[in-house]
Design an enzyme around this catalytic site. Structure first.
Site: not given
Length: 203
Positions: A41, A45, A68, A128
């Site tokens: 993953e 960011r 994200t 998640k």
């Protein structure tokens, strides 16, 4: 493209990766895959994230997705980069509907019953649990999971090599997400060793 259930069952740990330098992306993916962690993953960011996904996709055996993801625009850019699954920190109807329509494997973040119910309305059953430790850890997840017996979880956020086995011992947990397998400044040999240990964590 594997479905989200298959992705979650591929390894005990999904490394949560923050890539600052795209030159490190492929060696990092090679070390993680060699250590037994194939699902990667890459969090959105940093400016290098999308190029890192492209680089990591070149590594045989790697299943590379983006974390994200918070907007449909980001989702579109991840698809252009060849991302194979999407992880989001939360769940909105707008983003959720777009990803569900696309058929791309999706792991949205949930923190409470309302989040899970929103996911259920979109036909989702894989989530998640985030941020796991800040939201009460395994006791909180057990309380949440009880009324949602179909739901499967990947707890992420504050989990360590020491606490991961406890989460993995809870039936609805298919895997955990963690950043401890790629500590800042670690060599690729060290990353491979940590990945090998993480891949053996499932009880």
């Amino acid at each position: 493209m594997p479905d989200i259930e298959t992705i979650m069952r591929t390894g005990a740990v999904i490394p949560v990766l923050v890539i600052d330098d795209v030159a490190t992306a492929r060696p990092l993916a090679e070390a993680l895959v060699a250590g037994g962690l194939k699902v990667l993953e890459v969090t959105l960011r940093t400016p290098a994230a999308l190029d890192a996904i492209r680089e990591m996709k070149q590594v045989p055996g790697a299943i590379v997705g983006a974390g994200t993801v918070v907007s449909k625009e980001q989702f579109a850019r991840v698809m252009d980069a060849g991302g194979e699954f999407i992880v989001s920190p939360g769940l909105t109807t707008d983003l959720g509907e777009a990803i569900v329509r696309s058929g791309v494997p999706f792991l949205p973040g949930v923190a409470n019953a309302g989040d899970i119910m929103r996911g259920y309305e979109l036909g989702l059953r894989h989530f998640k649990f985030f941020p796991a430790e800040a939201n009460g850890g395994l006791p909180a997840l057990k309380a949440l999971a009880a009324p949602f017996y179909e739901a499967q979880f990947c707890p992420t956020g504050g989990i360590t090599a020491e606490t991961a086995p406890t989460y993995l011992g809870f039936g609805p947990v298919r895997c955990v997400g963690g950043s401890w397998v790629t500590p800042k400044g670690a060599s690729m040999a060290e990353v491979e060793r940590l990945a090998r240990e993480a891949s053996a964590l499932r009880p």
